[in-house]
Design an enzyme around this catalytic site. Sequence first.
Site, PDB file in Angstrom:
ATOM      1  N   THR A 296       0.876  -0.742  -0.086  1.00  0.00           N
ATOM      2  CA  THR A 296      -0.073  -0.270   0.293  1.00  0.00           C
ATOM      3  C   THR A 296       1.354   0.811  -0.138  1.00  0.00           C
ATOM      4  OG1 THR A 296      -0.018  -0.009   2.224  1.00  0.00           O
ATOM      5  CG2 THR A 296      -1.811  -1.171   1.582  1.00  0.00           C
TER       6      THR A 296
ATOM      7  N   GLU B 230      -5.307  -3.795  -0.025  1.00  0.00           N
ATOM      8  CA  GLU B 230      -6.068  -4.873   1.534  1.00  0.00           C
ATOM      9  C   GLU B 230      -7.094  -5.947   0.919  1.00  0.00           C
ATOM     10  OE1 GLU B 230      -5.048  -1.653   2.177  1.00  0.00           O
ATOM     11  OE2 GLU B 230      -3.724  -1.297   3.333  1.00  0.00           O
TER      12      GLU B 230
ATOM     13  N   TRP C 158     -19.378  15.269  12.374  1.00  0.00           N
ATOM     14  CA  TRP C 158     -18.591  15.440  11.528  1.00  0.00           C
ATOM     15  C   TRP C 158     -19.368  15.709   9.755  1.00  0.00           C
ATOM     16  CZ3 TRP C 158     -17.100   9.014  11.519  1.00  0.00           C
ATOM     17  CH2 TRP C 158     -16.028   9.181  12.445  1.00  0.00           C
TER      18      TRP C 158
ATOM     19  N   LYS D  53     -14.468  17.518  11.830  1.00  0.00           N
ATOM     20  CA  LYS D  53     -14.548  17.906  13.619  1.00  0.00           C
ATOM     21  C   LYS D  53     -14.629  18.686  13.603  1.00  0.00           C
ATOM     22  CE  LYS D  53     -12.516  12.692  14.423  1.00  0.00           C
ATOM     23  NZ  LYS D  53     -11.040  13.406  13.356  1.00  0.00           N
TER      24      LYS D  53
HETATM   25  P1  ADP Z   1      -2.979   2.905  -1.860  1.00  0.00           P
HETATM   26  O1  ADP Z   1      -2.464   2.102  -1.601  1.00  0.00           O
HETATM   27  O2  ADP Z   1      -3.108   4.397  -1.721  1.00  0.00           O
HETATM   28  O3  ADP Z   1      -3.804   2.618  -0.484  1.00  0.00           O
HETATM   29  P2  ADP Z   1      -5.379   1.858  -2.586  1.00  0.00           P
HETATM   30  O4  ADP Z   1      -6.243   1.227  -3.234  1.00  0.00           O
HETATM   31  O5  ADP Z   1      -5.728   0.291  -1.150  1.00  0.00           O
HETATM   32  O6  ADP Z   1      -4.442   2.931  -2.203  1.00  0.00           O
HETATM   33  O7  ADP Z   1      -6.555   2.615  -1.465  1.00  0.00           O
HETATM   34  C1  ADP Z   1      -7.624   2.054  -1.174  1.00  0.00           C
HETATM   35  C2  ADP Z   1      -8.020   3.044  -0.358  1.00  0.00           C
HETATM   36  O8  ADP Z   1      -8.586   4.136  -1.552  1.00  0.00           O
HETATM   37  C3  ADP Z   1      -9.738   3.417  -0.024  1.00  0.00           C
HETATM   38  O9  ADP Z   1      -9.728   2.578   2.217  1.00  0.00           O
HETATM   39  C4  ADP Z   1     -11.028   4.541  -0.320  1.00  0.00           C
HETATM   40  O10 ADP Z   1     -10.526   5.491   0.641  1.00  0.00           O
HETATM   41  C5  ADP Z   1     -10.158   5.061  -1.859  1.00  0.00           C
HETATM   42  N1  ADP Z   1     -11.246   4.449  -2.710  1.00  0.00           N
HETATM   43  C6  ADP Z   1     -10.928   3.623  -3.616  1.00  0.00           C
HETATM   44  N2  ADP Z   1     -12.226   3.778  -4.049  1.00  0.00           N
HETATM   45  C7  ADP Z   1     -12.623   4.827  -3.496  1.00  0.00           C
HETATM   46  C8  ADP Z   1     -14.327   5.019  -4.123  1.00  0.00           C
HETATM   47  N3  ADP Z   1     -14.851   4.651  -5.040  1.00  0.00           N
HETATM   48  N4  ADP Z   1     -14.704   6.861  -3.578  1.00  0.00           N
HETATM   49  C9  ADP Z   1     -13.475   6.910  -2.495  1.00  0.00           C
HETATM   50  N5  ADP Z   1     -13.190   6.598  -2.135  1.00  0.00           N
HETATM   51  C10 ADP Z   1     -11.898   5.385  -2.343  1.00  0.00           C
END
Ligand code: ADP
Length: 546
Positions: A185, A334, A448, A443
């Site tokens: 990640t 993940e 929120w 916040k």
């Molecule tokens: P990184 O390696 O940057 O963590 P990931 O693809 O694992 O890349 O990131 C996952 C995160 O991306 C999610 O937990 C969420 O916050 C965001 N995310 C993924 N898809 C969407 C979506 N359709 N809309 C909003 N946020 C998204």
Amino acid sequence: MFGLMQQRPLLISSLIDYAATWHGDREIVSRDPEGAFHRTTWASVAARAKRVANALEAIGVEPGERVATLAWNGYRHLELYYGVSGAGRVLHTVNPRLFPDQVRYIVHHAENGIVFFDPVFAPLVEQLAPHLPLVRGWVALCDRTAMPAVKVDNLLCYEDLLAAASPDYDWPLLDENAAASLCYTSGTTGNPKGVLYSHRSTVLHAFCTCAADCLGLSARDTILVVVPLFHANGWGVPYAAAMCGASLVLPGPKLDPESIHMLIEQEGVTQAGGIPTIWLNYLAWLENNPSRLDRSRLRLKHVFSGGTAAPRATIEKFRDLLGVFLLHAWGMTETSPIVTIASPLEKHADATREQLVTLQLKQGREMYGVELKLVGPDGQDLPHDGKAVGELKVRGNWVISGYFKGEGGQVVDKDGWFGTGDVATINPDGYVQLTDRLKDVIKSGGEWISSIEIENLAVSHPDIFEAAVIAIEHPVWAERPLLIVQLKPGHEPGKQDILDFLSDKIAKWWMPDDVVFVDSLPHTATGKLLKTELRERFHGHLAVHG
Ligand code: ADP
């Protein structure tokens, strides 16, 4: 009493065998960094993947060893997807857009002994090599004539290795729980952490991806894979495509709108997947170049979009300009990554255009094979009423049980739930609507405010190209929203104009306390807004301007 059915291990090698046998002539089209086209087939990818497997043995890569790639989307990278994992080694796709020091950290942490790299990454390789004592071989993904002039020990040529390797190879009958691939990640906070996929998780995720209510992939599809193969296994599309016999179009690094359009038109692309920024640029270009759009020449049905929220304007423009349905998906590295997809239900058959867009704006509903729940601050389960806001937790067959080498400690609870760090609502039909990341929520006065919702509304303003909303400290309310915008070129609305635009769309107490204009917004290596940087840059902004 047990059933009396066979149990065959779910292996990645079975996907490529199937594609080669029954869809062997479906094409894999690639573009190299110079834009040159290469055309091959699933049959040829499969045959060369077997050579890759033999080559790995020849250069002493042990079963279970992690093999790194630094490569764009192209046929050689696809061959490694199958050759490395099929042979019981672990494919480690490294994101070359990370800072060099992060790349170094990741390759070292994964104990990669061999790194396959596109020649365009030769400067990065040369910079990293002295700091990677465990790497014993660098394989340039090219033929002898294209070998980069890179000063590293043990530089090898991919095509030479393949030419010397036998095409005969029997895929080993591995345990389906064996590790197949590794992806870190991007770690906007702390060090990157490795997600280690298994053969079983990968194949089950591919079944889900092909399902009609998910991406609905089939043998009649040609899929443009804009999402990089180093980002959560290219969202699993390379595996799902082999499972159903779809053709792939792998665009290399040329992701400009004109290149994307040319590929969609020329290659008869039916489905295309990528992050919203790509689609934003593509649609802006189409609007500015209407003469380039001839809908009768397009076969495109769906684009799928994930990684960040798909804005309303993007969904509407795909519908209006191209007659294409945007499938909004949510997931994480993940989670392999697909967890939810905003595909409609039977009850939406008579939905108006506006109702459908409202549905598409949501991140989607749970797919079979993974489970979701919503949890409040004190750990209690929240109702799926579309109102209660809490953290999303997920568990299932393609969700991690822990990070590679135990980094981050215990990350799932005793019932297997993994906290995503995403804040959302779930409505009675099961549709998830993300409102924020836990670390990004604003916040204000004990309530929120959703940064994502304000961002989505802001980008529907005709003059705004991209928007970020961050929390700024406030003496009375603890935090208040600050709206940071990048305008479209040549557009100059004032602050008040933007605030007026928002005023009838959001609650008064959600209204940003200020609007600032920037030339561009910072992004992470996976295309997300880099809010940590914005928070640093605008720290104390309201104290000065409030
Ligand atoms: P990184 O390696 O940057 O963590 P990931 O693809 O694992 O890349 O990131 C996952 C995160 O991306 C999610 O937990 C969420 O916050 C965001 N995310 C993924 N898809 C969407 C979506 N359709 N809309 C909003 N946020 C998204």
